[in-house]
Scaffold this active site. Structure first.
Site, PDB file in Angstrom:
ATOM      1  N   LYS A 209       3.081  56.300  14.729  1.00  0.00           N
ATOM      2  CA  LYS A 209       4.307  55.540  14.789  1.00  0.00           C
ATOM      3  C   LYS A 209       5.206  56.144  15.710  1.00  0.00           C
ATOM      4  O   LYS A 209       5.656  57.198  15.882  1.00  0.00           O
ATOM      5  CB  LYS A 209       4.987  55.489  13.544  1.00  0.00           C
ATOM      6  CG  LYS A 209       6.303  54.779  13.417  1.00  0.00           C
ATOM      7  CD  LYS A 209       6.773  54.501  12.025  1.00  0.00           C
ATOM      8  CE  LYS A 209       8.287  53.888  12.009  1.00  0.00           C
ATOM      9  NZ  LYS A 209       8.815  53.552  10.824  1.00  0.00           N
ATOM     10  N   ARG A 219      15.423  46.541  11.821  1.00  0.00           N
ATOM     11  CA  ARG A 219      16.583  47.261  11.196  1.00  0.00           C
ATOM     12  C   ARG A 219      17.776  46.380  10.978  1.00  0.00           C
ATOM     13  O   ARG A 219      18.420  46.462   9.927  1.00  0.00           O
ATOM     14  CB  ARG A 219      17.115  48.199  12.348  1.00  0.00           C
ATOM     15  CG  ARG A 219      16.040  49.457  12.466  1.00  0.00           C
ATOM     16  CD  ARG A 219      16.346  50.513  13.496  1.00  0.00           C
ATOM     17  NE  ARG A 219      15.230  51.082  13.714  1.00  0.00           N
ATOM     18  CZ  ARG A 219      15.156  52.388  14.753  1.00  0.00           C
ATOM     19  NH1 ARG A 219      16.233  52.248  15.635  1.00  0.00           N
ATOM     20  NH2 ARG A 219      13.782  52.907  14.780  1.00  0.00           N
ATOM     21  N   LYS A 233      15.224  58.415  16.533  1.00  0.00           N
ATOM     22  CA  LYS A 233      14.270  58.998  15.343  1.00  0.00           C
ATOM     23  C   LYS A 233      13.007  59.612  16.186  1.00  0.00           C
ATOM     24  O   LYS A 233      12.295  59.973  15.808  1.00  0.00           O
ATOM     25  CB  LYS A 233      13.603  57.836  14.518  1.00  0.00           C
ATOM     26  CG  LYS A 233      14.534  56.891  13.915  1.00  0.00           C
ATOM     27  CD  LYS A 233      13.864  56.059  12.617  1.00  0.00           C
ATOM     28  CE  LYS A 233      14.759  55.073  11.900  1.00  0.00           C
ATOM     29  NZ  LYS A 233      14.471  54.405  10.881  1.00  0.00           N
ATOM     30  N   GLU A 249      -2.327  63.166  15.236  1.00  0.00           N
ATOM     31  CA  GLU A 249      -1.824  62.719  13.958  1.00  0.00           C
ATOM     32  C   GLU A 249      -2.678  62.012  13.017  1.00  0.00           C
ATOM     33  O   GLU A 249      -2.755  62.329  11.986  1.00  0.00           O
ATOM     34  CB  GLU A 249      -0.779  61.685  14.485  1.00  0.00           C
ATOM     35  CG  GLU A 249       0.827  62.331  15.017  1.00  0.00           C
ATOM     36  CD  GLU A 249       1.467  62.670  13.875  1.00  0.00           C
ATOM     37  OE1 GLU A 249       1.134  62.993  12.752  1.00  0.00           O
ATOM     38  OE2 GLU A 249       2.551  63.279  14.077  1.00  0.00           O
ATOM     39  N   LYS A 264       1.727  51.787  15.515  1.00  0.00           N
ATOM     40  CA  LYS A 264       2.744  50.741  15.565  1.00  0.00           C
ATOM     41  C   LYS A 264       3.884  51.376  16.524  1.00  0.00           C
ATOM     42  O   LYS A 264       3.971  52.456  16.824  1.00  0.00           O
ATOM     43  CB  LYS A 264       3.505  50.989  14.042  1.00  0.00           C
ATOM     44  CG  LYS A 264       4.890  50.308  14.155  1.00  0.00           C
ATOM     45  CD  LYS A 264       5.432  50.706  12.617  1.00  0.00           C
ATOM     46  CE  LYS A 264       6.779  49.976  12.624  1.00  0.00           C
ATOM     47  NZ  LYS A 264       7.518  50.705  11.850  1.00  0.00           N
ATOM     48  N   SER A 290       8.846  43.769  14.863  1.00  0.00           N
ATOM     49  CA  SER A 290       9.670  42.699  14.979  1.00  0.00           C
ATOM     50  C   SER A 290      10.375  42.234  16.105  1.00  0.00           C
ATOM     51  O   SER A 290      10.255  41.058  16.843  1.00  0.00           O
ATOM     52  CB  SER A 290      11.197  43.133  14.007  1.00  0.00           C
ATOM     53  OG  SER A 290      11.252  44.535  14.591  1.00  0.00           O
ATOM     54  N   TYR A 329       4.570  39.102  11.418  1.00  0.00           N
ATOM     55  CA  TYR A 329       5.642  38.310  10.653  1.00  0.00           C
ATOM     56  C   TYR A 329       5.021  36.548  10.837  1.00  0.00           C
ATOM     57  O   TYR A 329       5.461  35.870  10.406  1.00  0.00           O
ATOM     58  CB  TYR A 329       7.024  38.542  11.384  1.00  0.00           C
ATOM     59  CG  TYR A 329       7.554  39.812  11.056  1.00  0.00           C
ATOM     60  CD1 TYR A 329       8.154  40.200   9.830  1.00  0.00           C
ATOM     61  CD2 TYR A 329       7.309  40.958  12.085  1.00  0.00           C
ATOM     62  CE1 TYR A 329       8.538  41.472   9.603  1.00  0.00           C
ATOM     63  CE2 TYR A 329       7.866  42.219  11.928  1.00  0.00           C
ATOM     64  CZ  TYR A 329       8.374  42.460  10.576  1.00  0.00           C
ATOM     65  OH  TYR A 329       8.686  43.909  10.171  1.00  0.00           O
TER      66      TYR A 329
HETATM   67  C1  PBG Z   1      10.922  52.158   8.530  1.00  0.00           C
HETATM   68  C2  PBG Z   1      10.085  51.330   9.278  1.00  0.00           C
HETATM   69  C3  PBG Z   1      10.335  50.609  10.363  1.00  0.00           C
HETATM   70  C4  PBG Z   1       9.652  49.731  10.419  1.00  0.00           C
HETATM   71  C5  PBG Z   1       8.943  49.549   9.493  1.00  0.00           C
HETATM   72  N1  PBG Z   1       9.224  50.766   8.709  1.00  0.00           N
HETATM   73  C6  PBG Z   1      11.822  50.917  11.329  1.00  0.00           C
HETATM   74  C7  PBG Z   1      11.853  52.177  11.714  1.00  0.00           C
HETATM   75  O1  PBG Z   1      11.117  53.226  11.712  1.00  0.00           O
HETATM   76  O2  PBG Z   1      13.076  52.257  12.128  1.00  0.00           O
HETATM   77  C8  PBG Z   1       9.594  48.682  11.689  1.00  0.00           C
HETATM   78  C9  PBG Z   1       9.009  47.506  11.426  1.00  0.00           C
HETATM   79  C10 PBG Z   1       9.400  46.468  12.793  1.00  0.00           C
HETATM   80  O3  PBG Z   1       9.950  46.476  13.795  1.00  0.00           O
HETATM   81  O4  PBG Z   1       8.815  45.264  12.381  1.00  0.00           O
HETATM   82  N2  PBG Z   1      10.356  53.537   8.332  1.00  0.00           N
END
Ligand code: PBG
Length: 341
Positions: A209, A219, A233, A249, A264, A290, A329
Site C-alpha cells: 500500500k 478520505r 502517511k 512486504e 494499491k 478513489s 467503485y
Molecule cells: C484506510 C484506507 C484508505 C483507502 C482504503 N483504506 C485511505 C488511506 O490510506 O488514507 C483508500 C481507498 C481509496 O482511495 O479508494 N487505511
C-alpha cells in the site's frame, strides 16, 4: 519453391505470411482469441456506510458513489448479489464526535460496521463481506495508527487492530483487510483470530500500500481528510519509488499467514501487481482507488473520455497484469456494461 523474397530475409522474417490482423478481423475471432475475460466474479465493491440521516448521501468527489444507511446498504448488497458480485468491502463514515485519540469506536459492539455486517449477513447471506482493519476513520487525527509525540506507534497500534479484527469477526465478517501497514500485524491478527475460534476468517493483506495522493476522494468519503489536515502517511505507507520493497512486504505477509494479497493503488502500480503475482502465485488483488475513479469520471463528465469504454478497459488491464480480482467503485456499473457492450 524456395522463398527468397525480400520479406523472408528481414529480421522478423515471416511478413506478410504471418498477419497479426487475421485474428482481429471480426468480433467472433477477437472474442475467441482473447487471453482474458472480465466477469462480475472479478469485482469487489467498496461501499461507504453511515448511521442515520438520508438513505443516500452523495460523495461530491466520487460522482455516482453514496454513503448509505444500513437499510440502503442492504438493498445495495442485494443488487450486488443479483449481479454476481462475490464480495463487498465496507467502509464507515464516522462523525467527528465519535473520533477519539484511541479510536475505541473501531471495536465498539454496535458501531456502524457491526450493524452493517449483521444486517447484510441476515438479508443476503450469499455475498462475501470484507472490511478494512485500520484506525483512520475512527481516530481524531486521521492516521491509521496511534500517535505519540508525532510518531505513529507500531506495536501499540497492533493491539488495537487486534481488537478491531476480533470485533469484525464477531460481527460475522468473512475477510478482513488490514490496510494500516504496521509491521507484523498479519501474524498477530492471525494468531488472535485463531485463538478466539475465528480460524475461518480470511485475511486479505494490503501488502503493498503506497503513500499515494490518489486517496483524496476516499478520505472525503470516510471523513478523515480534515482530521488528517496537512499530515501524510509516509512513515508507514510505501514510497512510490519502490518495487523490490513491495516484494519484501508481500513475502512477510505470506509468511505471517495472509490468504490473499493486494496492491494499491491500481493503474499506476501494475508493474508491482505483475511482479507480486509472478513471485508468490497467491490470490492477488488490485485496488482501483478513489482518485483513479474520480479522474475518469471528471474527464468523462467533460466529454473528454468515453466513461463506459474506459471503465471496462481499465478493469481488463488489471486482469492482464495478473489480478485475480479488482476492488472498484465501478463494480456495479461494470456489470451492467458487460451485459451491454
Ligand atoms: C484506510 C484506507 C484508505 C483507502 C482504503 N483504506 C485511505 C488511506 O490510506 O488514507 C483508500 C481507498 C481509496 O482511495 O479508494 N487505511
Amino acid at each position: 519453391m524456395p522463398d527468397n523474397s525480400k520479406h523472408s530475409r528481414q529480421p522478423f522474417g515471416q511478413y506478410p505470411r504471418v498477419r497479426m490482423r487475421r485474428n482481429r478481423s471480426d468480433d467472433w475471432v477477437r472474442r475467441l482469441t482473447a487471453e482474458q475475460v472480465l466477469t462480475p466474479a472479478d469485482f469487489i465493491w467498496p461501499v461507504f456506510v453511515k448511521e442515520g440521516g438520508a438513505a443516500k448521501e452523495p460523495v461530491p468527489s466520487l460522482p455516482g458513489v453514496n454513503r448509505l444507511t444500513v437499510p440502503a446498504l442492504v438493498k445495495a448488497a442485494e443488487q450486488a448479489a443479483r449481479l454476481g458480485i462475490p464480495m463487498l468491502s465496507l467502509f464507515p463514515y464516522v462523525p467527528k464526535e465519535k473520533k477519539t485519540d484511541d479510536a475505541r469506536e473501531a471495536y465498539r459492539k454496535g458501531n456502524v460496521i457491526d450493524k452493517a455486517i449483521r444486517a447484510i449477513k441476515q438479508a443476503v447471506p450469499e455475498i462475501g463481506i470484507m472490511s478494512d482493519v485500520a484506525l483512520d476513520p475512527y481516530i481524531s487525527h486521521g492516521q491509521d495508527g496511534l500517535e505519540r509525540g508525532g510518531r505513529i506507534l507500531n506495536d501499540e497500534t497492533i493491539e488495537v487492530l487486534i481488537k478491531q479484527s476480533l470485533a469484525l469477526a464477531e460481527s460475522g465478517v468473512d475477510v478482513i483487510g488490514p490496510s494500516d501497514m504496521m509491521d507484523g500485524r498479519i501474524g498477530r491478527i492471525r494468531d488472535a483470530l485463531d485463538a478466539a475460534g475465528h480460524s475461518h476468517v480470511k485475511i486479505m493483506a494490503y501488502s503493498a500500500k503506497y503513500a499515494s495522493n490518489f486517496y483524496g476522494p476516499f478520505r472525503d468519503a470516510v471523513g478523515s481528510k480534515s482530521a488528517l489536515g496537512r499530515a501524510d502517511k509516509r512513515t508507514y505507507q510505501m514510497d512510490p519509488a519502490n518495487g523490490d520493497e513491495a516484494m519484501r512486504e508481500a513475502a512477510l505477509d505470506v509468511a505471517e499467514g495472509a490468504d490473499m494479497l493486494m496492491v494499491k493503488p491500481g493503474l499506476p502500480y501494475l508493474d508491482v501487481l505483475w511482479r507480486m503475482k509472478q513471485a508468490f502465485k497467491m490470490p492477488t488483488f488490485a485496488y482501483q482507488v478513489s482518485g483513479e475513479y474520480a479522474m475518469l469520471k471528471a474527464a468523462a463528465g467533460k466529454g473528454w473520455l468515453d466513461n463506459d469504454k474506459c471503465v471496462l478497459e481499465t478493469l481488463m488491464c488489471f486482469k492482464r497484469a495478473g489480478a485475480d480480482g479488482i476492488l472498484t467503485y465501478s463494480a456495479v456499473e461494470a456489470c451492467a456494461l458487460l451485459k451491454r457492450l
